[in-house]
Design a protein around this motif. Sequence first.
Motif, mmCIF file in Angstrom:
data_model
loop_
_atom_site.group_PDB
_atom_site.id
_atom_site.type_symbol
_atom_site.label_atom_id
_atom_site.label_comp_id
_atom_site.label_asym_id
_atom_site.label_seq_id
_atom_site.Cartn_x
_atom_site.Cartn_y
_atom_site.Cartn_z
ATOM 1 N N THR A 147 55.828 73.707 23.184
ATOM 2 C CA THR A 147 55.762 72.261 23.351
ATOM 3 C C THR A 147 57.088 71.789 23.915
ATOM 4 O O THR A 147 58.149 72.077 23.347
ATOM 5 C CB THR A 147 55.488 71.555 22.014
ATOM 6 O OG1 THR A 147 54.268 72.037 21.466
ATOM 7 C CG2 THR A 147 55.384 70.045 22.215
ATOM 8 N N VAL A 191 59.403 74.551 20.068
ATOM 9 C CA VAL A 191 59.622 73.181 20.520
ATOM 10 C C VAL A 191 60.906 73.199 21.339
ATOM 11 O O VAL A 191 61.978 73.531 20.817
ATOM 12 C CB VAL A 191 59.741 72.199 19.339
ATOM 13 C CG1 VAL A 191 60.111 70.806 19.848
ATOM 14 C CG2 VAL A 191 58.443 72.146 18.550
ATOM 15 N N LEU A 235 57.694 63.255 19.156
ATOM 16 C CA LEU A 235 57.719 64.518 18.417
ATOM 17 C C LEU A 235 58.629 64.417 17.197
ATOM 18 O O LEU A 235 58.272 64.831 16.094
ATOM 19 C CB LEU A 235 58.227 65.643 19.325
ATOM 20 C CG LEU A 235 57.199 66.479 20.072
ATOM 21 C CD1 LEU A 235 57.903 67.422 21.035
ATOM 22 C CD2 LEU A 235 56.332 67.266 19.108
#
Length: 354
Positions: A168, A128, A250
């Motif tokens: 991501t 991430v 997120l």
Amino acid sequence: MKIIVAIDSFKGCLSSAEANAAAQSGVLAACPDAEVVDIPVSDGGEGWLDAYRIAVGGEMVSVRVCDPLMRQTDCCYLRKDDLAVIETARAIGLTLLKAEERNPLTATSYGVGQLVADAIRRGCRRFVIGLGGSGTSDAGKGMLQALSDAFGREDLYCVSALKDLQFTLATDVTNPLCGPQGAAHVFGPQKGATPEMVVELDRRAAAFAEQSAKHCGHDCSLAAGAGAAGGLGYAFMQYLRAGCRSGIDLLLDAVGFDKQVEGANLVVTGEGRADGQTLMGKLPHGIMLRASRYHVPTLLIAGKVTDRQMLLDAGFAYVESINPPTLSLEEAMEKAVAAQNIRKLMERFFRLRS
């Protein structure tokens, strides 16, 4: 009474955790029996790593990397099992550069690639990446070069260590890589680019995208978010098959916000300056939208407020400035003053409603 406190950092003044602590103090001064849920937040820029660590746990991994000017600096990322969470601003942030050092023609994203490479070597397979606050505009070429150097191949598509990785990107930027709304034109000036530099940066990015499209067989330069972090978003999408998600969404998913907000009476969020741009994907707006799903009202606080009616019309239940109108900007930016003003506002707000 249950209150959710999730305030963005007041840049150059208070971190999210510090702003939350001040707000919580004010709430409890007025309502000692209130349940206050403290959620440090970030949209992918400053504070992203700390907020994510509080949300999911894990260990901080220290790495020696290059800053935007290729100077050695200590940096870290968060690791939990096979997940690595990276805040790019820690390696290539604009705040790492003095005003006279800012030159996006030479600044490089190399340090981010070093963080990714270290995490891969430690067994991480999911990433991430918080994009925000970068001092670079190199379309991610530095990051890709660091990965090439780390794994000994120029063609990243042929590096077995990069297969089956999931990236991501956490960003609320929707700009493409090139053009009038691209990385150079929109974000270059705040990174020190002159008008001439902007033209050159955009030319370089377009040439790199054309070359990459021929090499890879696809083109991500027009994708929403490709222009994030000076085009770093593009490099992750084009070469590492990354997907983009709203940074605040997120994080709210990671902290289990939907569960936390159940039964809440109010959500308190905020940022340094609240205006019409708050409604363009910024963190407080994302929090308000999520809270509204559960019919929980949101209070927006800020150091400076303009476009109040627009913010109210958009769905915020209350919009308040923490600062008296006579307070100078210099004094308002002092950490102790800002914290005290948040605490006072929250105490006054809840006393009037208790």
